[in-house]
Scaffold this active site. Sequence first.
Site, mmCIF file in Angstrom:
data_model
loop_
_atom_site.group_PDB
_atom_site.id
_atom_site.type_symbol
_atom_site.label_atom_id
_atom_site.label_comp_id
_atom_site.label_asym_id
_atom_site.label_seq_id
_atom_site.Cartn_x
_atom_site.Cartn_y
_atom_site.Cartn_z
ATOM 1 N N ASP A 193 42.525 43.186 57.875
ATOM 2 C CA ASP A 193 43.217 42.616 57.097
ATOM 3 C C ASP A 193 44.033 42.498 59.789
ATOM 4 O O ASP A 193 43.774 43.700 59.778
ATOM 5 C CB ASP A 193 44.519 42.545 56.421
ATOM 6 C CG ASP A 193 44.836 40.796 56.267
ATOM 7 O OD1 ASP A 193 44.689 40.559 57.169
ATOM 8 O OD2 ASP A 193 45.887 40.650 55.622
HETATM 9 C C1 BGC Z 1 45.793 37.419 55.955
HETATM 10 C C2 BGC Z 1 44.869 37.102 55.553
HETATM 11 C C3 BGC Z 1 43.958 36.592 56.409
HETATM 12 C C4 BGC Z 1 43.990 36.809 58.528
HETATM 13 C C5 BGC Z 1 43.477 36.151 59.314
HETATM 14 C C6 BGC Z 1 46.067 37.846 57.761
HETATM 15 O O1 BGC Z 1 47.588 37.513 58.140
HETATM 16 O O2 BGC Z 1 47.122 37.943 55.242
HETATM 17 O O3 BGC Z 1 44.522 36.708 54.362
HETATM 18 O O4 BGC Z 1 42.474 36.060 56.708
HETATM 19 O O5 BGC Z 1 45.179 36.398 58.829
HETATM 20 O O6 BGC Z 1 44.223 35.151 59.690
#
Ligand code: BGC
Length: 738
Positions: A279
């Site tokens: 993530d």
């Molecule tokens: C989130 C993810 C997301 C990623 C990319 C993160 O802050 O937890 O779910 O896919 O950002 O935007």
Amino acid sequence: MRLRFLYIALICLFNQSFSQNYEVKVDSLMQLMTLQEKIGQTVMYGGHWDQTGPFVGADNGKYIREGNMGAMLNAMSAKGTRDLQKIAVEETRLGIPLLFGYDVIHGHRTIFPINLGLSASWDLKMVEESSRIAAEEASAEGIHWTFAPMIDVSREPRWGRISEGAGEDVYLNSVIGQAYVRGFQGDDLSQPNTILACAKHYVAYGAAQAGRDYHTTNMGEGELRNVYLPPFKAAVDAGVETFMSAFNELNGVPTSGNKFTLRDILRDEWKYDGFVVSDYTSINEMIQHGFAKDSIDAARIGMNAGVEMDMMGHVYRLHLQKLVEENKVPEAYINEACKRILLAKYKLGLFDDPYHYIDEEREATTAYKPEFLTKAREIAAASSVLLQNKNNALPLSKHTKKIAFIGPLVKDESDIIGNWAAQGDRGGKAVSVFEGISEYLNSNQILYAKGCDILKDDDSGFKEAISISKQADEIVLVMGEDHHMSGEAASRTDLKIPGIQPKLIKKIREANPNKKITLVLMNGRPLNLSDEVNLVDAILEVWFPGTMGGSATADLLFGTVNPSGKLTVTFPRNVGQVPIYYNMKNTGRPIPESNPKEDYKSNYIDVPNTPLFVFGHGLSYTEFEYSDFKLSSENLTFSKTIEASITITNTGNSDGHEIAQLYIHDKVGSVTRPVKELKGFQKIFLKKGEKKTVTFTISVEDLKFYNSEMIYGVETGEFEIAIAPSSDFKFKYSFQLQ
Ligand code: BGC
């Protein structure tokens, strides 16, 4: 039969040689790659935006040219992705194309209801159709990969991200997750209208302590395996191409550095062969977790645990080469990661044509196609849940002289598309409830007042709202949360309708003691509606219903569409009951039915144990009667299945859909089992007066669970069974497994 067998065998052979072919190509490409180039494939950075669109920022251009970037997020549009791809293809030594990823969560341009809402449709076909449309629109803007579906089981309404999943149930999250994967990935990834899906957030992110985002999760392995892991296993079975590790720690080990979940379970047990992305900076965050001493250590832990792409963290680019040279990270791990990432690019057809997804004409003609909007309207209506309908307040009649529409969300065209709304337009494209009802009523029948804002304390609009409520024959309130109140980093400790909206509801009821009042709610989580159930007649939960939300809401309010959605998450009486979910354990002191307040039982002294609205609840404008439950046998064996059936009759006055739910209870286990578990469902359409029999086939597979030795299996004994309209029922029938 023989021919069919031959055909299947041929297809298998073809697929096998096809993927072997890719493997051969990837292997020979990797022979040419330096270690740093391989590491480059494991690096992802974000695109840059200015007011007119995406552009190549200096650092991005530099990283791509150096072969230090394999993928990008938030970079899209035919022009933007072409500019970036051109650098990768023409200005790097090996010309390896980039992968463009984006959060296409519940639609790309055409926005569907938030995922929690969509799950309330219990309609796998609709879930698949919505993600197919999202893939059409996103891929037309150069996107190859979505960071969806989120399949985190969550029993935590305080957690804002409960809005992004399919609620509290294991089975539902599993089958709904699979439907998303089918929709995004289609059946041929090399087609430019299909995109890679991503099962996230692996794992147990939905169990964040006290509902606070990014917070710690602690649970026994049994709960992990029986509740939080199955949707991810189901996604593997559905062929999901990528996984995302999560932000949370699990039993003391951050999930982005968790060898047990990432290598032992995902790779060794499940034989998963797609790649795992972190993530957003979750590898680096292991430093704050207190699990890595610095970013070098974080890179080491992340790669060794099995996180193969670093989203935005810079740690793989900066440190992996040295870590390999010092034998702190096996080179084999870099090779595996690089190979899996390159394989995904091959599957997408990017090595045949890196510009394959880039097509200005397709981009110009795909977004908001009329058929997408029609679908969005249909799906939004199917996702709404009629929670309460006292005095048959709904449906409204088109002939009512005057209806007052009151509340901060009546005319809203931005919150209505919810959080994580990708490229959904917040400036006028979405149909507001006001526009929706204007299709049904003449302007002289409509009275409107905003009344108040969602969050501000200013009650100066109350006077006008109360005054128009008095002039109306019926009242519809459109209220709820704003879209920032759910999604990431949007945890709440208070589950009430926010701001002074509840006060306004009260005042309007006081001013109109005998009028029918309907509350239309937009929100991204279960709310505490304990006061409102007594103040209004009808409550229609439309979640954040998306681009066509206003039209769909009007279709439901006026009965053109009969509500059929059912809750996939429990609505508590108050926040103190949380976590509350339908498939809890019984305890050693369950409440006796005859005396719910009995002392020294597992109850509260202030509120009942029951929630306000149970899992599976949802009303219709018609009535359904369940009768004639039958079991084909009261003895299930390991080799044969049995069938459970029930007849459902539409006894009311309109046609409608009903969602029949199959529940089973394993009465005695070597570890205690939940009081009931959803094991299947069927959504059927019944004309007024019509009846149908629904049948479920039950096999030992439906009864398996992980025991205390973490062995997945089934135990003999008695199992209670029911087919019911919601989770609120008492078992009457059972079968034996011998
Ligand atoms: C989130 C993810 C997301 C990623 C990319 C993160 O802050 O937890 O779910 O896919 O950002 O935007």
